[in-house]
Design a protein around this motif. Sequence first.
Motif, mmCIF file in Angstrom:
data_model
loop_
_atom_site.group_PDB
_atom_site.id
_atom_site.type_symbol
_atom_site.label_atom_id
_atom_site.label_comp_id
_atom_site.label_asym_id
_atom_site.label_seq_id
_atom_site.Cartn_x
_atom_site.Cartn_y
_atom_site.Cartn_z
ATOM 1 N N UNK A 55 -31.249 17.408 3.985
ATOM 2 C CA UNK A 55 -32.136 17.100 5.110
ATOM 3 C C UNK A 55 -32.710 18.379 5.721
ATOM 4 N N UNK A 56 -31.868 19.398 5.803
ATOM 5 C CA UNK A 56 -32.309 20.666 6.385
ATOM 6 C C UNK A 56 -33.385 21.317 5.516
ATOM 7 N N UNK A 86 -38.054 24.085 4.618
ATOM 8 C CA UNK A 86 -37.843 24.547 3.242
ATOM 9 C C UNK A 86 -37.675 26.062 3.108
ATOM 10 N N UNK A 87 -38.154 26.818 4.076
ATOM 11 C CA UNK A 87 -38.030 28.279 4.008
ATOM 12 C C UNK A 87 -36.780 28.811 4.711
ATOM 13 N N UNK A 88 -35.997 27.908 5.292
ATOM 14 C CA UNK A 88 -34.786 28.315 6.005
ATOM 15 C C UNK A 88 -33.628 28.463 5.006
ATOM 16 N N UNK A 99 -35.092 30.461 -6.877
ATOM 17 C CA UNK A 99 -36.245 29.820 -7.506
ATOM 18 C C UNK A 99 -37.307 29.421 -6.514
ATOM 19 N N UNK A 100 -36.884 29.013 -5.320
ATOM 20 C CA UNK A 100 -37.833 28.633 -4.266
ATOM 21 C C UNK A 100 -38.257 29.830 -3.410
ATOM 22 N N UNK A 101 -37.792 31.013 -3.788
ATOM 23 C CA UNK A 101 -38.133 32.262 -3.097
ATOM 24 C C UNK A 101 -37.750 32.226 -1.611
ATOM 25 N N UNK A 102 -36.596 31.649 -1.368
ATOM 26 C CA UNK A 102 -36.055 31.616 -0.005
ATOM 27 C C UNK A 102 -35.128 32.815 0.157
#
Length: 506
Positions: A327-328, A333-335, A364-367
């Motif tokens: 959910x977070x 999505x960038x957290x 992979x998501x560049x977070x």
Amino acid sequence: MLAGCQIRGSWDQAIDLFTQMHINGIGFDRVTLLSVLSSLCSGSNFDLGLGYCFLIHCLLIKTGFGLGTEVATALVNAYSNLEADADDCYKLFYEMSGTRDVVSWTAIIRAYAERNPQEALFLFRQLLQQGIAPDPHTFSTVLKACAGLLSHKHSLSIHSQVIKSGFEDDTVLSNALIHAYSRCGSLAFSEQVFNSMSCCDLVSWNSILKAYALHGQAETALWVFSQMDVQPDASTFVALLSACSHAGLVDEGARLFDSMFEVYGTAPQLSHFACMVDMLGRDGRITEAEKVIRSMPMEPDSVVWSALLGACRKHNETRLAQLAAEKLRELEPDNSLGYVLMSNIYCLGGSFKEAGHVRKEMKGFRVRKEPGLSFVDIGNWVHEFASGGRFHPQKEAIYAKLEGLLGRLKEMGYVPETNMAMYDIEEENKEEQLYYHSEKLALVFALMNSANDGGVIRIMKNIRICVDCHNFMKLTSSLIRREVIVRDLNRFHCFQDGLCSCNDYW
């Protein structure tokens, strides 16, 4: 019409009117600009508001409209409130054509107050050197900057100037002082200011309640609440519920939550539900925390899911943690928090393969994970430490001092919490990972560069202190016979004689 939109906070209508004026060839003057720029300060859509502010700024340059003191100050305020770069605000302040008055100086100090407190204090000193007398708004703004600093010495200095200027009875300034002192770890000074006030408004009461919550003094906060002579509001209950959560007073917190609407007519908001989830979760009542989320009359936000995820991390509850993390990630999505805590939970359970998958997904998501940083104030300079401290000029001396300190602490019973290490590696390497956390390095540096006079060592950390560093600080405070105060993301930890003010509940 524009002034009316400004008063009502209808910034979008003000922009529409100003646009119609421009399309219809109707000119504008100083008053027009002050109204439309002031209305932008009340907007909630920062990106859109910033775009409009930039367009108005361009229009002024294109039409050759002089950036006098009032208009330039209004632009600085608008850019600052819309979270533009503070250095861009300073450039505008520097280039204004009129004489810089106390209002314009206050505006530029406000731009830096929370983003660069040291620079805000430097600008305040420049104001004084120019022979300009600060007004209550200036003092209130610079106290916001003081609240972001480690030491209370700056708050004390500003406090003395407030008294000298004859503003000691100003309620707004007293409220700002309560906040600044509490954020600097000086609860006693906050209490002193509050108790000396001849007239306390709702903000005064809320400020002292927040101070007690921040310092883990829940029972005192509840007693002060019983003495309130004004109607509490939503912020009052956030402070009280937060205090109960940090102290483990779950039953008292639940009664407060139930009384909000029934007794005081205040409908619970997202922040209150987040406090309840946090409170129940910290106490291990995670299923009850989940029920609170399911019963909420509004959609849970990222703060609510973060609270549940933090509780799952503390009590190693994997199933609900996966739901909360998902959910977070949907909401922010960038957290990195969802990824990091989920990885931690897997590592605690020995599931290093799953933890690796989470870290791979995050990459992979560049977070990017927010790095753990600690700050310590030595000799009027704030020193920053990252985990490992590899780039510090005194790295070798710090490592040597730390190694000696660790040896003495182990003789006292210190055992590294190696289950906190994030990788499937040898036990010896896990210990080494823990030794170089930023708050440990900051403490050692403070011991190396401060007189052994029993003075308080103050450290500020940008994320939550880990269990191992918490144990380390407790034992060190007993060994060196000095108080060590650590302000982490959520609260203060006051370590003295081997104990912590949080009673190991945080």
